[in-house]
Scaffold this motif. Structure first.
Motif, short mmCIF file in Angstrom:
data_model
loop_
_atom_site.label_atom_id
_atom_site.label_comp_id
_atom_site.label_asym_id
_atom_site.label_seq_id
_atom_site.Cartn_x
_atom_site.Cartn_y
_atom_site.Cartn_z
N LYS A 148 0.86 -1.19 0.00
CA LYS A 148 0.00 0.00 0.00
C LYS A 148 0.90 1.24 0.00
O LYS A 148 2.12 1.13 0.02
N ALA A 149 0.27 2.41 -0.01
CA ALA A 149 1.06 3.63 0.07
C ALA A 149 0.31 4.65 0.91
O ALA A 149 -0.91 4.59 1.04
N VAL A 150 1.07 5.56 1.48
CA VAL A 150 0.49 6.66 2.24
C VAL A 150 0.71 7.93 1.43
O VAL A 150 1.81 8.18 0.95
N LEU A 151 -0.36 8.70 1.27
CA LEU A 151 -0.25 9.99 0.58
C LEU A 151 -0.42 11.09 1.63
O LEU A 151 -1.51 11.27 2.17
N LEU A 152 0.68 11.78 1.92
CA LEU A 152 0.67 12.81 2.96
C LEU A 152 0.38 14.17 2.34
O LEU A 152 1.10 14.62 1.45
N LEU A 153 -0.67 14.81 2.82
CA LEU A 153 -1.02 16.14 2.32
C LEU A 153 -1.16 17.09 3.50
O LEU A 153 -2.15 17.03 4.24
N LEU A 154 -0.18 17.93 3.67
CA LEU A 154 -0.17 18.88 4.80
C LEU A 154 -1.38 19.81 4.73
O LEU A 154 -1.71 20.34 3.68
N ILE A 155 -2.06 19.98 5.86
CA ILE A 155 -3.09 21.02 5.96
C ILE A 155 -2.73 21.91 7.14
O ILE A 155 -2.28 21.43 8.18
N LYS A 156 -2.88 23.22 6.98
CA LYS A 156 -2.51 24.09 8.10
C LYS A 156 -3.39 25.31 8.25
O LYS A 156 -3.30 26.00 9.25
N ASN A 157 -4.22 25.59 7.30
CA ASN A 157 -5.14 26.73 7.42
C ASN A 157 -6.28 26.52 6.42
O ASN A 157 -6.20 25.65 5.57
N ASN A 175 0.07 22.28 18.76
CA ASN A 175 1.32 22.85 19.25
C ASN A 175 1.51 24.24 18.65
O ASN A 175 0.75 24.64 17.77
N ILE A 176 2.53 24.95 19.11
CA ILE A 176 2.71 26.33 18.63
C ILE A 176 2.81 26.39 17.11
O ILE A 176 2.21 27.24 16.47
N ALA A 177 3.54 25.43 16.52
CA ALA A 177 3.74 25.46 15.06
C ALA A 177 2.45 25.11 14.29
O ALA A 177 2.36 25.37 13.10
N ASP A 178 1.48 24.50 14.97
CA ASP A 178 0.20 24.21 14.31
C ASP A 178 -0.79 25.35 14.52
O ASP A 178 -1.78 25.47 13.80
N GLY A 179 -0.53 26.16 15.55
CA GLY A 179 -1.54 27.10 16.05
C GLY A 179 -2.25 26.43 17.21
O GLY A 179 -2.73 25.30 17.10
N ARG A 180 -2.29 27.11 18.35
CA ARG A 180 -2.95 26.53 19.51
C ARG A 180 -4.46 26.63 19.41
O ARG A 180 -5.18 25.87 20.03
N ASP A 181 -4.90 27.59 18.64
CA ASP A 181 -6.33 27.78 18.42
C ASP A 181 -6.75 26.87 17.25
O ASP A 181 -6.30 27.07 16.13
N VAL A 182 -7.61 25.89 17.53
CA VAL A 182 -7.97 24.93 16.48
C VAL A 182 -9.26 25.32 15.75
O VAL A 182 -9.77 24.54 14.95
#
Lengths: 251, 454
Positions: free
Chosen positions: B316-325, B352-359
Motif C-alpha cells: 500500500k502507500a500513504v499519501l501525505l497532504l499537509l493542511i494548516k489553514n 502545538n505552537i507550530a500548528d496554532g494553539r487555536d484549532v
C-alpha cells in the motif's frame, strides 16, 4: 405541528473570523436531531432587524476593518435588537460582536465608538493581546453549574457595569480583562463572550440552552429538550479544559 | 577573526544536534550565531556574490522556494533553507551550512519577513499570498500586510518585488513600486463558481465595497474589480493560461512571460500548485534563469516533504497532504474530490505552537465535499475529538468516525482499512506531519526530511 425557531445571523459576510459558522452548524443540527425546524436568515448591511421576527440572534467576530465597516449599521438596528431581547429573544455574541453590543469601545487614541448598549458593559483597547485557552464555570440557571471551554484572542478589555452579571467565573485564562476574574456578559437571554473555538461544538449544553430560550419565546413556555448522545462533545470539552488548566493565559 | 570562531562554534552545534538525534540541526546553529553576534547574519549574507532572494506567503513558500532551486539546478551554488526552518535562525543556519554559496534562497515566515528583509537586504522578494492563518500567532491579516508594506518600502531601490497581484491585499501594498513583477492566473475556465466560505480580503482596499470577481481561483485570489471605485486587479507581467489539471498527478499550462510563452507541465496537482509554479518561474526569471531552465525545472520537480508526498508501505502507500489553514486545506480537499475523493482517510490535528494553539480554523475549512464520499474516517492527534465534532456536524454519521488519538496507531488503523494496492490519504497539521514522517523513517519507509532535502 413541528415547532421551529427563526434565527437571525448578523453580518455573516463580515463577522466570521473565528469559525463562527461552527456555532451555527451546531445550533442547526441539534435542533434538527430533535425535530425542531431551523429557519436560518441572515441580516446584512442596510437590512432591517424586525424585533418580532427572530427567536435567536447570532453575531460573530471580525478583524478591526470589518468591525469598523459594520459598526455604524449596527447602531441603526440597536433599538430593534434591544426590543427583541426584552421580548425574550435569545442572543449569542462572540468576540468582536460582543464588544459591539456594549455601551462603547474606546480605542487606543481615546476615540469612542458607540455600541448599542444591549449588554451592560464597555470595552477599552489594551496594549497586550490576551490569547489562550479558557475555562469558565457558569450558573445560567440557579443550581445548575456548568463549565465552558474555549479559546480567547482579544486586545480589548471589557468591564461590566456595577451589578451586571457575567457569563461565568474564570477558572483558567484571562477573561473579560485579565483583572476581575469574570468572563462575558449576560442580560436576560442575551449572552456575550470572548470565547470561540468555536464555542458551541465542545459546549453543547450552551447550544441547548439557547435553543431552549428561543423555543420558549416561540411557544410561550419552556420546552423539554431530549438529551442527545454527546460522547465526542464531552471528550473535546475535557481536552480543551485540560489545555486551559495547563496553559490558559495569565499576566 | 571573531566571526570565523563564532561560525565554527555554531556549525559544530548543528552537527551535535544531528548526532544527538534532536533533528536536522536546521535552527540551532543560527540561534547560537545570533546569540553570539546579532549582526552576523548581515555579514554572512553580504558575502554572497549573487545576493539573496526571499519567498514569503501564508501558503506555498516551501514548495515555491523548492521549485526555484530545481529550476536553478546545479548551476548556482545555493544557501537554501529547504527543510522549512524559516525564521531568522533557520536562515542563519542555512547560510552557515553553505559556506561556498553564491546565492541565498530563503523561504521566510510571514511574521519574520520584515526582520529578515532588514538583516539580509535581499535583491529579490517573492510574495505569494496572505490568508487567515494562526490568528493566535500572527494576528490579523491586515497587521501582517501593513508590516509587509513597510518592509517593501525598505527594500533597496534596485531590488525587485515579485508579487501575486491576484491577491488584492498584496496588489495594494505593492502599488506604485518601480521594480515590480506582477504575476497571477489568467484562465477563467479554471475558476471556482464562487468565493469559498473562508475568503479573506473580500472588500475593496480603497472604498470598502465588496469586490466582484471575474474569476476566483484559490481563496480570495483571482481577477477582481471594485464596482464602487473601479479599482481592479493590475495587469499581469507573468501569467498562467489554458490550465489543465490532471487529477492527483499533474498540471499543465501556458506560462506567459515578458521573455515569451511556453507550454509547461508540473508533476504536482491542483490550482494552488499552479500559483506556486508561476511564482517560482517569475522569481527564477528575475534571478537570471532562461525559459528553458524554467520548463525543465518544473518538469523535474518533486513535492517537498509532507506536501503531497507518497510513502510506500508494503503493498500500500500513504499519501501525505499537509493542511494548516482554511485556504490551503480547501485546495487539498478540492484536489482530492476532483479525483473522486477517498473512501478512507486519516485526518490529524495537533495544537502545538507550530500548528496554532487555536484549532477553530478547522471549522472554516470546507470539508463537506470530502465528507460525502467517506466510508470510514480516522481522526487523530492531540485534538482528535475536535475533528470528530467537525465531521459529525459536517454531516458524517458518528458511527463512521473513529477517534484514535495516538498518531502511529491511527496510521496503522488507516492502513488496515486500505485495500491492497491502494493509497491511504492522510491530512496532517504541521507537527503531526513531522511526527508521521518520523514514524515512516523509523520503519525504514522514508528518509529524514533534512536528508531528503539535501
Amino acid at each position: 405541528m413541528k415547532p421551529k425557531i427563526v434565527v437571525g445571523h448578523l453580518y455573516p459576510d463580515y463577522l466570521n473570523i473565528y469559525a463562527d459558522r461552527g456555532n451555527i452548524a451546531v445550533l442547526e443540527r441539534r435542533a434538527a436531531w430533535r425535530g425542531i425546524g431551523f429557519d436560518y436568515r441572515t441580516i446584512g448591511l442596510g437590512e432591517e432587524a424586525n424585533p418580532d421576527e427572530h427567536d435567536l440572534y447570532y453575531v460573530g467576530g471580525g478583524q478591526d476593518r470589518e468591525q469598523a465597516l459594520v459598526a455604524p449599521d449596527l447602531a441603526t438596528k440597536g433599538e430593534s435588537l434591544r426590543e427583541a431581547v426584552a421580548g425574550g429573544a435569545a442572543f449569542l455574541a462572540v468576540c468582536g460582536g460582543y464588544q459591539l453590543l456594549g455601551r462603547f469601545y474606546r480605542g487606543r487614541s481615546g476615540a469612542e465608538l458607540p455600541g448599542i448598549g444591549l449588554l451592560p458593559q464597555h470595552t477599552v483597547a489594551g496594549e497586550r493581546r490576551m490569547i489562550g485557552d479558557v475555562l469558565l464555570e457558569c450558573e445560567l440557571e440557579p443550581g445548575h453549574r456548568r463549565t465552558l471551554a474555549g479559546f480567547e484572542n482579544h486586545a480589548g478589555r471589557t468591564y461590566l457595569d456595577e451589578g451586571a452579571e457575567p457569563l461565568g467565573r474564570v477558572v483558567a485564562g484571562f477573561g473579560n480583562n485579565g483583572e476581575d476574574g469574570v468572563e462575558g456578559s449576560r442580560f436576560g437571554s442575551a449572552l456575550g463572550t470572548y470565547l470561540h473555538g468555536p464555542l458551541l461544538p465542545r459546549n453543547p449544553w450552551l447550544a441547548d440552552w439557547l435553543i431552549g430560550k428561543a423555543l420558549a419565546r416561540r411557544l410561550g413556555e419552556p420546552p423539554d429538550l431530549e438529551p442527545l448522545p454527546d460522547d465526542f462533545e464531552s471528550s473535546a470539552q475535557r481536552v480543551s479544559a485540560e489545555r486551559a488548566r495547563a496553559r490558559g493565559g495569565r499576566f | 577573526m571573531r566571526l570565523q570562531l563564532e561560525i565554527a562554534v555554531a556549525r559544530a552545534a548543528g552537527r551535535l544536534s544531528r548526532l544527538a538525534g534532536r533533528g536536522g540541526g536546521t535552527t540551532l546553529p543560527g540561534k547560537i550565531l545570533a546569540a553570539l553576534d546579532p549582526r552576523a547574519l548581515r555579514t554572512l549574507a553580504q558575502r554572497l556574490p549573487r545576493g539573496s532572494a526571499l519567498v514569503s506567503a501564508t501558503n506555498g513558500k516551501t514548495t515555491t522556494a523548492a521549485i526555484v532551486a530545481e529550476i536553478l539546478g546545479g548551476r548556482v551554488r545555493l544557501a537554501h533553507n529547504r527543510a522549512g526552518a524559516n525564521l531568522v535562525s533557520g536562515v542563519a543556519s542555512a547560510l552557515l551550512a553553505a559556506p561556498d554559496a553564491e546565492l541565498g534562497l530563503f523561504e521566510v515566515d510571514e511574521g519574520a519577513f520584515p526582520d529578515v528583509v532588514g538583516r539580509i537586504r535581499p535583491h529579490a522578494v517573492c510574495l505569494g499570498n496572505l490568508f487567515r492563518d494562526q490568528l493566535d500567532r500572527y494576528g490579523e491579516l491586515e497587521l501582517v500586510a501593513e508590516r509587509w508594506r513597510s518592509a517593501l518600502a525598505e527594500l533597496d531601490a534596485g531590488a525587485t518585488a515579485i508579487v501575486n497581484v491576484d491577491d488584492p491585499l498584496l496588489a495594494d501594498i505593492a502599488r506604485g513600486r518601480a521594480n515590480l513583477l506582477r504575476f497571477g492566473l489568467d484562465d477563467p475556465t479554471a475558476a471556482r463558481e464562487r468565493l469559498p466560505h473562508a475568503a479573506d480580503s473580500k472588500y475593496c482596499r480603497s472604498c470598502g465595497a465588496p469586490y466582484t470577481y471575474r474569476a476566483a481561483y484559490v481563496g480570495h485570489l483571482g481577477d477582481y474589480a471594485c464596482p464602487g471605485c473601479g479599482e481592479e486587479r493590475p495587469p499581469l507581467d507573468v501569467a498562467a493560461r489554458s490550465i489543465v489539471l490532471s487529477g492527483l498527478e499533474s498540471a499543465a499550462f501556458d506560462l506567459v512571460t515578458p521573455q515569451g510563452t511556453r507550454r509547461v507541465s508540473l508533476p504536482l496537482p491542483g490550482l494552488y500548485n499552479v500559483y506556486n509554479a508561476v511564482a517560482a518561474a517569475s522569481l527564477a526569471l528575475v534571478l537570471g534563469a532562461s525559459l528553458d531552465d524554467v520548463e525543465a525545472g518544473l518538469a523535474r520537480f518533486r513535492a517537498a516533504f509532507g506536501r503531497f508526498e507518497r510513502i510506500p508501505s508494503g503493498d500500500k502507500a500513504v499519501l501525505l497532504l499537509l493542511i494548516k489553514n482554511p485556504a490551503g486545506a480547501n485546495e487539498v480537499v478540492r484536489t482530492l474530490v476532483a479525483d473522486g475523493g477517498p473512501r478512507v482517510a486519516v485526518v490529524a490535528l495537533n495544537d502545538n505552537i507550530a500548528d496554532g494553539r487555536d484549532v477553530s480554523w478547522i471549522w472554516d475549512v470546507d470539508f463537506e465535499p470530502l465528507a460525502e464520499g467517506l466510508e470510514r474516517l480516522v481522526v487523530t492527534g492531540g485534538r482528535a475529538h475536535e475533528l470528530a465534532l467537525r465531521f459529525k456536524y459536517g454531516g458524517v454519521p458518528p458511527e463512521r468516525i473513529e477517534v484514535v488519538a495516538d498518531l502511529e496507531r491511527a496510521l496503522d488503523r488507516g492502513l488496515e482499512l486500505t485495500p491492497r494496492g491502494a493509497e491511504l490519504v492522510v491530512l496532517p497539521t504541521y507537527t503531526a506531519m513531522l511526527a508521521l514522517r518520523r514514524i515512516a523513517v523509523a520503519r525504514g519507509l522514508a528518509r529524514p526530511y533534512w536528508e531528503e532535502a539535501a
